[in-house]
Design an enzyme around this catalytic site. Sequence first.
Site, PDB file in Angstrom:
ATOM      1  N   ILE A 578      -7.921   0.403   8.858  1.00  0.00           N
ATOM      2  CA  ILE A 578      -7.469   0.261   9.376  1.00  0.00           C
ATOM      3  C   ILE A 578      -6.139   0.890   8.372  1.00  0.00           C
ATOM      4  O   ILE A 578      -5.106   0.716   9.312  1.00  0.00           O
ATOM      5  CB  ILE A 578      -7.124  -1.177   9.801  1.00  0.00           C
ATOM      6  CG1 ILE A 578      -7.473  -2.334   8.802  1.00  0.00           C
ATOM      7  CG2 ILE A 578      -8.148  -1.624  11.249  1.00  0.00           C
ATOM      8  CD1 ILE A 578      -7.013  -3.542   9.266  1.00  0.00           C
ATOM      9  N   LYS A 580      -5.027   3.003   5.189  1.00  0.00           N
ATOM     10  CA  LYS A 580      -5.192   3.434   3.049  1.00  0.00           C
ATOM     11  C   LYS A 580      -3.690   3.291   2.983  1.00  0.00           C
ATOM     12  O   LYS A 580      -3.153   3.327   3.162  1.00  0.00           O
ATOM     13  CB  LYS A 580      -5.528   4.808   3.487  1.00  0.00           C
ATOM     14  CG  LYS A 580      -6.377   4.652   3.758  1.00  0.00           C
ATOM     15  CD  LYS A 580      -7.625   6.461   3.122  1.00  0.00           C
ATOM     16  CE  LYS A 580      -9.359   6.195   3.229  1.00  0.00           C
ATOM     17  NZ  LYS A 580      -9.892   6.665   5.332  1.00  0.00           N
ATOM     18  N   GLY A 582      -1.917   2.638  -1.806  1.00  0.00           N
ATOM     19  CA  GLY A 582      -2.594   3.154  -2.596  1.00  0.00           C
ATOM     20  C   GLY A 582      -3.295   2.787  -3.959  1.00  0.00           C
ATOM     21  O   GLY A 582      -4.097   3.096  -4.809  1.00  0.00           O
ATOM     22  N   GLY A 584      -6.349   1.377  -2.146  1.00  0.00           N
ATOM     23  CA  GLY A 584      -7.729   1.935  -1.425  1.00  0.00           C
ATOM     24  C   GLY A 584      -7.659   1.363  -0.221  1.00  0.00           C
ATOM     25  O   GLY A 584      -6.514   1.588   0.467  1.00  0.00           O
ATOM     26  N   ASP A 696       6.714  -2.430  -4.443  1.00  0.00           N
ATOM     27  CA  ASP A 696       6.536  -1.128  -3.747  1.00  0.00           C
ATOM     28  C   ASP A 696       6.632  -1.462  -2.093  1.00  0.00           C
ATOM     29  O   ASP A 696       5.902  -1.454  -0.793  1.00  0.00           O
ATOM     30  CB  ASP A 696       4.817  -0.775  -3.253  1.00  0.00           C
ATOM     31  CG  ASP A 696       4.841   0.863  -3.051  1.00  0.00           C
ATOM     32  OD1 ASP A 696       5.622   1.271  -2.623  1.00  0.00           O
ATOM     33  OD2 ASP A 696       3.313   1.010  -2.670  1.00  0.00           O
TER      34      ASP A 696
END
Length: 904
Positions: A578, A580, A582, A584, A696
Amino acid sequence: MVISHSCSPGTKLEWFLPLLILVAATQVHGYSPSGFLSIDCGLTNSSTYNDADTNLTYVSDSGFVESGKSYDILSQYMKEASNEQEKTLRSFPDGQRNCYTLPSRSGKKYLIRTTFSYGNYDGLNSSENGSPFLFGLHIGANFWTMVNLTNWNPTDTIYKEVLTIAPDKFISVCLLNFGSGTPFISTLDMRSMDDAIFPFLNSSVSASFFSRQRFGEVNEYITRYPTDSLDRFWEAAQRYKFPWLNLTTNQKVYSVPGNDNFQVPLAMLQKASTIQSNFSWLNITVRAGANMNGESLQLLPIFHFAELEKTNTTRTFEIYSDDDLVIEAFSLPYLQATSMYRRDKYVNKSRTTFTLRKTNSSGIPPLISAYEVYSLVRIVNLTADSNDVDYMNEIKKYYNLVRNWNGDPCSPIEYSWKGLTCDYADGKQNPRIIRVDLSTSGLIGGLHLSFMKMESLEHFDLRNNQLDGPIANSILQRVKAGQLELRLEGNPICSKVKDRYCGNKNSTPTVLIAVIVPVVFILLLVLVCILWRFCWKGKSGVQEDYSIYEEETPLHIDIRRFTYAQLRLITNNFQSVIGKGGFGTVYHGILENNDEVAVKVLVETSIAESKDFLPEVQTLSKVHHKNLVALVGYCQNKKCLALVYDFMPRGNLQQLLRGGYDSSLNWEERLHIALDAAQGLEYLHESCTPSIVHRDVKTPNILLDKNLVAKISDFGLSRAFNAAHTHISTVAAGTLGYLDPEYHATFQLTVKTDVYSFGVVLLEIVTGQPPVFMDPQTIHLPNWVRQKIAKGSIHDVVDKKLLDQYDASHLQTVIDLAMNCLENASIDRPSMTEVVSVLKVCLPASTERQSATSTPRKKNIMDAEIPRQFQLMISGATTTSYEGSSFQSGYTGGVSEISHISGR
Ligand SMILES: *[C@@H]1O[C@H](CO)[C@@H](O)[C@H](O)[C@H]1NC(C)=O
Ligand SMILES: *[C@@H]1O[C@H](CO)[C@@H](O)[C@H](O)[C@H]1NC(C)=O
Ligand SMILES: *[C@@H]1O[C@H](CO)[C@@H](O)[C@H](O)[C@H]1NC(C)=O
Ligand SMILES: *[C@@H]1O[C@H](CO)[C@@H](O)[C@H](O)[C@H]1NC(C)=O
Ligand SMILES: *[C@@H]1O[C@H](CO)[C@@H](O)[C@H](O)[C@H]1NC(C)=O
Ligand SMILES: *[C@@H]1O[C@H](CO)[C@@H](O)[C@H](O)[C@H]1NC(C)=O
Ligand SMILES: *[C@@H]1O[C@H](CO)[C@@H](O)[C@H](O)[C@H]1NC(C)=O
Ligand SMILES: *[C@@H]1O[C@H](CO)[C@@H](O)[C@H](O)[C@H]1NC(C)=O
């Protein structure tokens, strides 16, 4: 001779209430009082009949049950049958639970009675051959009682009664097969009662019949309708002799209006029993019969009296249960109906002696007219939401589903309908149906409208059927909005529609996939084979034992620790990606309790050395806020490094903002999301010590639950990784377009770094634009907004998808706030607390929404003690030891004995 009639399931099924009532109404010819439904089970003659003794109209059970077979009792027992109902029965050889569905009025009180006359209908001598012959009864979704016919005479009749409040517009009465003989039923009576009657009943308390007797010189063994307008069965207490005395009056007994909670027939109260005047007490013993498991019974006695003697003294007495005082001293007014009970006083025994003892002031011994004893039935399990039940029944009917779908769809959980998953809401609300699996069920036709009306439905699996015909717009909308997951692969309809629910990935060139996937797969396979041989030289065995990778963790972490094998299981072998990021890849998973989770498998670089991971997980597991995605568990061993989060069904903010018009957010929703995200960050900054800097903050890291409540994800990770792996930190600490220019210059990390990124997010929310885009050259969103404002057209920045539906004054406030967050010098930026307070001003307080997961979902644990206790509660019956009983079939409940010895 046994005449058997088979009823194929689903042929003559009347599911809906109006129809059921119609069935009942057209068949009853008017002798029965309204509110009476009398069903002679197994009666196949379509004509109804009036019972010879009561004149009540009995109807066949065919409209109230779907399963089972009709039988007559053996002909040699026909003559001994004391009424028509005993002659036929319905037997249920198939299925664990089979139910009758009776129409009711929600909230109304009912007396429901079942009778069982075996009559050796199947020729198996089951009641006499010594082996256990017993089955269970449910009232609605709750255990009511056990029917134990072991060692009974085939001509005997057992009856069971329950007083209950209808939870819905129908009540189900279910027979449970315990593997000790085939359940069957002879009669099913349902009598509606006044609201005032039996005041101890409520939605969580029902009462099962234990014993009921009347006193005095009574000739019939059972007194019922029409003497008793409720049609209770009153047994005559006949086994007493001198010094007991019969009292009878021809004077009218009266009841005090508004104080008649038990409606004992006044005619019955014209008879009573007392004892010779030199005795001072009456003993009445009630006990569970041999066929009844008396453990954990809670008995509630109710005593009925009317003074029949006109005397110059008062009759005053008190009532004990063994040596406990149950009813304090009271005296009886002449000819007035009086009932005594203690609402809060249950007798926790399977055998007790009630002693009616005269007080010292009383000139004459006690008297008794009648009594009732009930055993408590706790209603702990709620029935499924009534609309959901209706819709499921419609679906079942529409597709002619031949399934053992019986009784309540959700409760009790062990008998819930196969293919359904319910949300039990901790037992606080009626269960809702959230998943329906009707794959490979031979469904033919269109998509029935009921599906879309089930508002709680989240997953709907219809794969591999013969469904054709259009999908209603309203369904598509729910699918698009992410509220409903629809699976339609393997249906004719998918030859016309190419959409995700037909198994096609949106806008993925299928040809390319068809070529690339096999090639990549084969390459991988080859690679894996090589590695395998290399690493596992000499080892054989196909199944890898993952447990060897598990190791003990030295830290105490409150959340669940998963093994790699468990993660594989819950993610269905990591099938559905569902997202992707930084850190994983994120997979969708479903826990054993059906909770959905997002499994984030972290980049595997140097996992073994990641010493910071566990301490960080420990910290994160302690961070709880309604605007932070909750961490459910983790996995850490040589094989895997993963975090398991609550699944957020509405995806992330970036997807929502970039989606089409149909999924677009309105102004107020946008402000709510901004406020939610700001509150999550505020919590990380202000309430955690030391502060957690997210590093982030961006729209893909703001996730939305099903109620569109925003939650921050991925917080805390950057720190764990930063310390050990600098190469990841460059990816992690900021994404292009969100980077704090000051941090970039100084590498001084503060909470204000997040404030800068939040400013960009705020602009994205207002404009719908990505942080960096082409217009016509690459431009940073804050600069683009500045340029527009400089041209004096602030309204030009607003997302076109809002169609000018927004509050202009708030727009100014929000843009100002965003610009403030985007100041180059961190010292000039506001704190998240200030951001939160500005955003709050833009939103009316009344529009506070409920977070879907604000109350953490607990597993479905109910008070474990109570259900278990009541499951054990077996209320049964036995033959009475009355000699010379005129009632041969032995209608009995609990046994009572009256001992007349008394003291002085
Ligand atoms: C069955 O119905 C017929 C008329 O339809 C009636 O004559 C007969 O007595 C009924 N039998 C029973 C057992 O009720
Ligand atoms: C039954 O009802 C019918 C019709 O109302 C009446 O004629 C008859 O006497 C009643 N029988 C009994 C036993 O009450
Ligand atoms: C039931 O009992 C009768 C009489 O005792 C006997 O003839 C018959 O064989 C028995 N049936 C079975 C199935 O045991
Ligand atoms: C209530 O439901 C639970 C689980 O579904 C079941 O184990 C229990 O027996 C039920 N309780 C009663 C009183 O039926
Ligand atoms: C009371 O009446 C019953 C009949 O219902 C009779 O069997 C019993 O012997 C009577 N008791 C006395 C003491 O007369
Ligand atoms: C059923 O009745 C038999 C015979 O009275 C008795 O031995 C047995 O214990 C009862 N079983 C249960 C579960 O009550
Ligand atoms: C009450 O009446 C009884 C006879 O019924 C009589 O023996 C007794 O003396 C009377 N007592 C009083 C206080 O009047
Ligand atoms: C009647 O009950 C009382 C009080 O429980 C008891 O003392 C007495 O022994 C009982 N009498 C009989 C015959 O059971």
